[in-house]
Design a protein around this motif. Structure first.
Motif, PDB file in Angstrom:
ATOM      1  N   THR A 164      -5.687  -8.017   2.514  1.00 47.51           N
ATOM      2  CA  THR A 164      -4.720  -7.120   3.585  1.00 47.51           C
ATOM      3  C   THR A 164      -3.797  -6.506   2.355  1.00 47.51           C
ATOM      4  N   VAL A 165      -3.139  -5.575   3.010  1.00 49.56           N
ATOM      5  CA  VAL A 165      -2.285  -4.773   2.415  1.00 49.56           C
ATOM      6  C   VAL A 165      -1.358  -4.381   3.294  1.00 49.56           C
ATOM      7  N   PHE A 166      -0.026  -3.921   2.878  1.00 51.76           N
ATOM      8  CA  PHE A 166       1.148  -3.630   3.652  1.00 51.76           C
ATOM      9  C   PHE A 166       1.710  -2.211   3.697  1.00 51.76           C
ATOM     10  N   PRO A 167       1.087  -1.185   4.155  1.00 51.55           N
ATOM     11  CA  PRO A 167       1.768   0.156   4.306  1.00 51.55           C
ATOM     12  C   PRO A 167       2.951   0.233   4.979  1.00 51.55           C
ATOM     13  N   ALA A 168       3.749   1.194   4.556  1.00 48.46           N
ATOM     14  CA  ALA A 168       5.029   1.446   5.357  1.00 48.46           C
ATOM     15  C   ALA A 168       4.509   2.186   6.815  1.00 48.46           C
ATOM     16  N   CYS A 169       5.595   2.395   7.730  1.00 46.21           N
ATOM     17  CA  CYS A 169       5.396   2.736   9.045  1.00 46.21           C
ATOM     18  C   CYS A 169       6.475   3.942   9.344  1.00 46.21           C
ATOM     19  N   GLY A 170       6.613   4.768   8.303  1.00 44.74           N
ATOM     20  CA  GLY A 170       7.621   5.931   8.650  1.00 44.74           C
ATOM     21  C   GLY A 170       8.771   5.934   8.425  1.00 44.74           C
ATOM     22  N   SER A 171       9.299   4.900   8.082  1.00 45.51           N
ATOM     23  CA  SER A 171      10.683   4.634   7.756  1.00 45.51           C
ATOM     24  C   SER A 171      11.006   4.171   6.508  1.00 45.51           C
ATOM     25  N   SER A 172      12.164   3.909   5.886  1.00 44.66           N
ATOM     26  CA  SER A 172      12.506   3.209   4.547  1.00 44.66           C
ATOM     27  C   SER A 172      12.817   1.782   4.877  1.00 44.66           C
ATOM     28  N   ASN A 173      12.611   1.300   6.033  1.00 42.45           N
ATOM     29  CA  ASN A 173      12.705  -0.193   6.339  1.00 42.45           C
ATOM     30  C   ASN A 173      11.784  -0.659   7.314  1.00 42.45           C
ATOM     31  N   SER A 174      10.383  -0.024   6.978  1.00 47.61           N
ATOM     32  CA  SER A 174       9.419  -1.073   7.983  1.00 47.61           C
ATOM     33  C   SER A 174       8.003  -0.926   7.136  1.00 47.61           C
ATOM     34  N   ALA A 175       7.141  -1.831   7.720  1.00 45.44           N
ATOM     35  CA  ALA A 175       5.661  -2.104   7.003  1.00 45.44           C
ATOM     36  C   ALA A 175       5.075  -2.877   8.129  1.00 45.44           C
ATOM     37  N   ALA A 202       0.905  -1.228   0.017  1.00 42.71           N
ATOM     38  CA  ALA A 202      -0.005   0.056   0.095  1.00 42.71           C
ATOM     39  C   ALA A 202       0.986   1.145   0.012  1.00 42.71           C
ATOM     40  N   LYS A 203       1.311   1.720  -1.249  1.00 42.87           N
ATOM     41  CA  LYS A 203       2.058   3.070  -1.118  1.00 42.87           C
ATOM     42  C   LYS A 203       1.271   4.039  -0.990  1.00 42.87           C
ATOM     43  N   THR A 204       2.120   4.932  -0.459  1.00 45.69           N
ATOM     44  CA  THR A 204       1.357   6.313  -0.076  1.00 45.69           C
ATOM     45  C   THR A 204       2.058   7.549  -1.025  1.00 45.69           C
ATOM     46  N   LEU A 205       1.148   8.076  -1.727  1.00 41.26           N
ATOM     47  CA  LEU A 205       1.715   9.008  -2.615  1.00 41.26           C
ATOM     48  C   LEU A 205       1.326  10.403  -1.988  1.00 41.26           C
ATOM     49  N   SER A 206       2.153  11.356  -2.026  1.00 40.23           N
ATOM     50  CA  SER A 206       1.942  12.657  -1.388  1.00 40.23           C
ATOM     51  C   SER A 206       2.079  13.960  -2.441  1.00 40.23           C
TER      52      SER A 206
END
Length: 156
Positions: free
Chosen positions: A120-131, A44-48
Motif C-alpha cells: 500500500t502507498v499514500f497519495p495526496a488527495c488534492g490538498s496540502s493536508n490530506s492523503a 506516493a508523491k505526484t510529480l507534474s
C-alpha cells in the motif's frame, strides 16, 4: 477547492470514506510521513511535468527521484517540472496537494515502478493536508488510463 473535487471523484467510486485530513501539513514527503506515521518511501508523491502542450503526472515512491536519462529515453525530452503557478492551471491541483485523481481533462498519469516495492502507498488527495492509503491495484484502477513506467531511481 481541489480536495472537494477529489472527494466527489472518490465518492463516485466508493473510496471517499478513506480520505484522511490532517490538522498539520502533508505538503512534502517528510510532512506527509509524519502526519501518517509511516515511512517516507511509502508516500506516493505526484510529480507534474510539461512536455510541450502535454501535462503529465508521474506518481513515484517518496524516496525516488527522477532519473533524467530514463525520463528522456521514455518521454523523448528532458524533464521540465511545472512551476507552482502552472500546476493548478494545468493539473487542477496546487503543489503540495497534487495527486492523480480528479485532474484536468487530458492530463496523463504514469505510475513509476518504484511504487511496486509496497503493498500500500499514500497519495495526496488534492490538498496540502490530506492523503489516503491505497493498494497498488486500487491506485492503478483509480488512475486509469495509467501506464507503468521506469523513470525514477532509488537512493543508494
Amino acid at each position: 477547492m481541489s480536495i472537494e473535487k477529489v472527494r466527489a471523484f472518490m465518492q463516485e467510486r466508493g473510496y471517499a470514506h478513506r480520505i484522511r485530513e490532517f490538522s498539520v501539513s502533508s505538503a512534502t514527503v517528510e510532512l506527509a510521513a509524519a502526519a501518517l506515521g509511516c515511512e517516507g518511501c511509502r508516500i506516493a508523491k505526484t510529480l507534474s511535468f510539461a512536455i510541450g502542450d502535454r501535462t503529465i503526472l508521474v506518481v513515484a515512491a517518496g524516496d525516488a527521484r527522477i532519473d533524467n536519462p530514463k525520463y528522456k529515453a521514455y518521454f523523448g525530452t528532458k524533464a521540465k517540472m511545472l512551476s507552482h503557478e502552472e500546476a493548478p492551471l494545468r493539473v487542477g491541483h496546487a503543489v503540495g496537494g497534487v495527486c492523480p485523481f480528479a485532474v484536468n481533462e487530458g492530463v496523463e498519469v504514469y505510475l513509476d515502478q518504484s511504487l511496486k516495492r509496497f503493498e500500500t502507498v499514500f497519495p495526496a488527495c488534492g490538498s496540502s493536508n490530506s492523503a489516503m492509503e491505497l493498494t497498488l491495484s486500487e491506485l492503478e484502477a483509480l488512475t486509469k488510463p495509467s501506464v507503468w513506467v521506469d523513470v525514477c531511481k532509488l537512493p543508494e
